[in-house]
Design an enzyme around this catalytic site. Structure first.
Site, short mmCIF file in Angstrom:
data_model
loop_
_atom_site.label_atom_id
_atom_site.label_comp_id
_atom_site.label_asym_id
_atom_site.label_seq_id
_atom_site.Cartn_x
_atom_site.Cartn_y
_atom_site.Cartn_z
N GLU A 148 41.08 38.15 34.76
CA GLU A 148 39.49 38.06 34.78
C GLU A 148 38.86 39.56 34.50
O GLU A 148 37.92 40.05 35.16
CB GLU A 148 39.23 37.95 36.39
CG GLU A 148 39.62 36.71 36.58
CD GLU A 148 39.52 36.34 38.16
OE1 GLU A 148 39.09 35.21 38.26
OE2 GLU A 148 40.01 37.35 39.00
C1 ACM Z 1 43.90 35.64 39.68
O1 ACM Z 1 44.00 34.84 40.62
N1 ACM Z 1 42.78 36.34 39.15
C2 ACM Z 1 45.14 36.07 39.10
#
Ligand code: ACM
Length: 533
Positions: A339
């Site tokens: 992310e």
């Molecule tokens: C995640 O759940 N952002 C690895």
């Protein structure tokens, strides 16, 4: 915690025996409840399912005279002492740990086809023998032995037996070398005691990797001497604005030591280059504009990034990785990489190209979330897949291509084994961005054939992460982890041939009374035929 068994008046032993004799003599009247209750659990009633079970012969009964006999090895003796510590409170027996004598429970190292973590359990009238090539194998065998005893053995006050183990042989070894659980100690902080409690629960299911998510936007949780404000300031809050906290180096070493005593390796994660608001808030010079953002106590993701063009970023990474590697005897260092929505893709690749060699320089193997496969995974690196059924084909193909090129995979599909997903719309804790994940859905998939185009040999194991946006205390951890953690553990340990929901749900149901006895707060899913309380 429910303790009603411990306070129920116990039938005096002699009277109990007379009742059993009367029941045995009753013949045509059928088995009395006492006699049925006394039958030992079948050798196959274990989670994770053992690789092979051959029942037969007379059960072994643990009595006041039973000893635990160990090889003359300090580590085998430690496993024997751990076993004695498990069994003494409820049996009330002395269970001396000795390296001489015959019969009883024997823990023995020997060469054989056990692998690094397998064991054999042989049970008959004369005793129970656990044999393995390593102390880890003996420890896993102890967990099997433990599950074969009545659930009341988990209680902390003396309980009524009998304490029998069915006759026969269990031969067991894991399908995967990596069987993990992750705890997010950043969104909410958990104390050393809370982490130890979870470690003990993981050990019961033969989990061998404890992944600690030590940094995120909401909190930096590990003391780094060369950047002290990371912990002292960056660790000073958490989701919702509570006081947060961090592990001193001594705390972290204690977690590592305790985990090792349960044969778990600690995998520390510093999530980079995104998920870094706590670090950016602690040191303005890490920010591209030189201005530190405020601490963050919400639950959004994707808004923070280390400053990829700045030289100081790599001083920071080097210092953090060096200090964390020095604290960590395990093989791995997890660098996150998920992310990174505020990091331009080219910068992301540059960053990962620079950071992975730092991990190698300090003697560790890189693990990254599967977005790492969009950069250049280092030789030997592992990628942790956290996609879901709806993840785009291109992203899955990128992971599969990396796997074909040698990147090992740890499977943590979010719509299967993210323990923070709500079970149903009505179960209170958790989040639901990856969907609702009831117990059956969590268990009913095959890690060996999950991602198309991935060679089976690229799959190194399964990990069940628990993100803690909604998780504040041990009872919350337990409600989300149990029962799903047991299923993830079985997918990691047991051969595919043993899998199957119809058999699993019966073995899982038998864990309920054990969790009650241990004071584990769990979700009594209507999919599982729990015995009545
Ligand atoms: C995640 O759940 N952002 C690895």
């Amino acid at each position: 915690m429910r303790q009603h068994h411990g306070t129920t008046p116990r039938t005096p032993r002699v009277l109990g025996s007379l009742l059993l004799l009367a029941a045995a003599g009753a013949g045509t009247l059928g088995a009395a409840p006492e006699a049925r209750a006394a039958a030992p659990a079948p050798l196959s009633r274990v989670v994770p399912a053992p690789a092979s079970v051959t029942p037969g012969g007379t059960p072994y009964r643990i009595t006041r005279a039973t000893g635990i006999r160990v090889d003359a090895s300090a580590e085998v003796r430690r496993v024997g002492t751990y076993l004695a510590g498990l069994l003494r409170p409820a049996t009330g027996y002395p269970l001396p740990v000795t390296d001489h004598g015959t019969g009883g429970i024997r823990l023995h190292l020997a060469d054989g086809d056990f692998g690094a973590e397998g064991y054999r359990l042989l049970s008959g009238a004369g005793g129970v023998t656990l044999t393995a090539r390593t102390p880890a194998g003996l420890f896993h065998g102890v967990q099997t032995l433990r599950q074969l005893l009545p659930a009341a053995v988990e209680r902390k006050t003396v309980q009524r037996g009998p304490w029998q183990i069915a006759g026969g042989t269990v031969r067991d070894r894991p399908r995967y070398a990596y069987r993990g659980a992750m705890l997010d100690v950043s969104r909410h902080f958990f104390t050393v005691a809370q982490v130890k409690r979870y470690i003990d629960q993981l050990a019961l299911y033969k989990i061998n990797e404890l992944h600690l998510h030590l940094s995120d936007d909401q909190g930096w949780r590990i003391a780094i001497d060369s950047w002290p404000r990371l912990a002292s300031y960056g660790g000073s809050t958490q989701v919702g604005g509570g006081p947060g906290g961090h592990y001193t180096k001594a705390d972290y070493r204690e977690i590592v030591r305790y985990a090792a005593s349960r044969y778990l390796e600690v995998v520390p994660e510093i999530d980079m280059p995104g998920h870094t608001n706590a670090a950016l808030a602690s040191y303005a010079r890490l920010d591209c504009d030189g201005v530190a953002p405020p601490l963050y106590t919400g639950t959004q993701v994707g808004f923070s990034s280390l400053c990829v063009p700045k030289a100081v970023t790599y001083d920071f990474v080097d210092d953090v990785v060096r200090e964390l590697a020095a604290l960590t005897p395990g093989r791995y260092l997890h660098i996150g990489g998920d992310e990174a929505h505020s990091t331009p893709h080219g910068d992301y690749v540059t960053f990962m190209d620079r950071v992975q060699p730092v991990v190698a320089r300090y003697g560790k193997t890189v693990i990254g979330w599967h977005q790492l496969t969009g950069a250049h995974p280092a030789e030997g690196a592992l990628a942790q897949y956290w996609g879901l059924d709806g993840t785009g084909a291109a992203e899955k193909a990128q992971v599969a291509e990396a796997a074909r090129n040698g990147t090992g995979l740890i499977l943590s599909p979010a719509d299967r084994v993210y323990l923070d997903m709500k079970y149903t719309k009505d179960t209170g804790l958790g989040t639901r961005w990856a969907g609702l994940v009831e117990v059956r859905r969590s268990y009913d998939w095959n890690p060996g054939a999950y991602l198309s185009g991935v060679p089976a040999s690229a799959v190194r194991g399964v990990e069940a992460p628990l993100w803690s946006e909604t998780v504040k205390k041990s009872a919350d951890i337990e409600y989300l982890a149990f029962p799903r953690l047991a299923g993830a553990a079985e997918l990691g340990w047991s051969p595919a041939a043993t899998h199957g929901w119809s058999g699993y749900k019966v073995r899982l149901a038998a864990q309920g009374p054990r969790w009650d006895a241990l004071g584990i707060h769990y979700y009594r899913s209507p999919q599982v035929p729990w015995p009545a309380r």
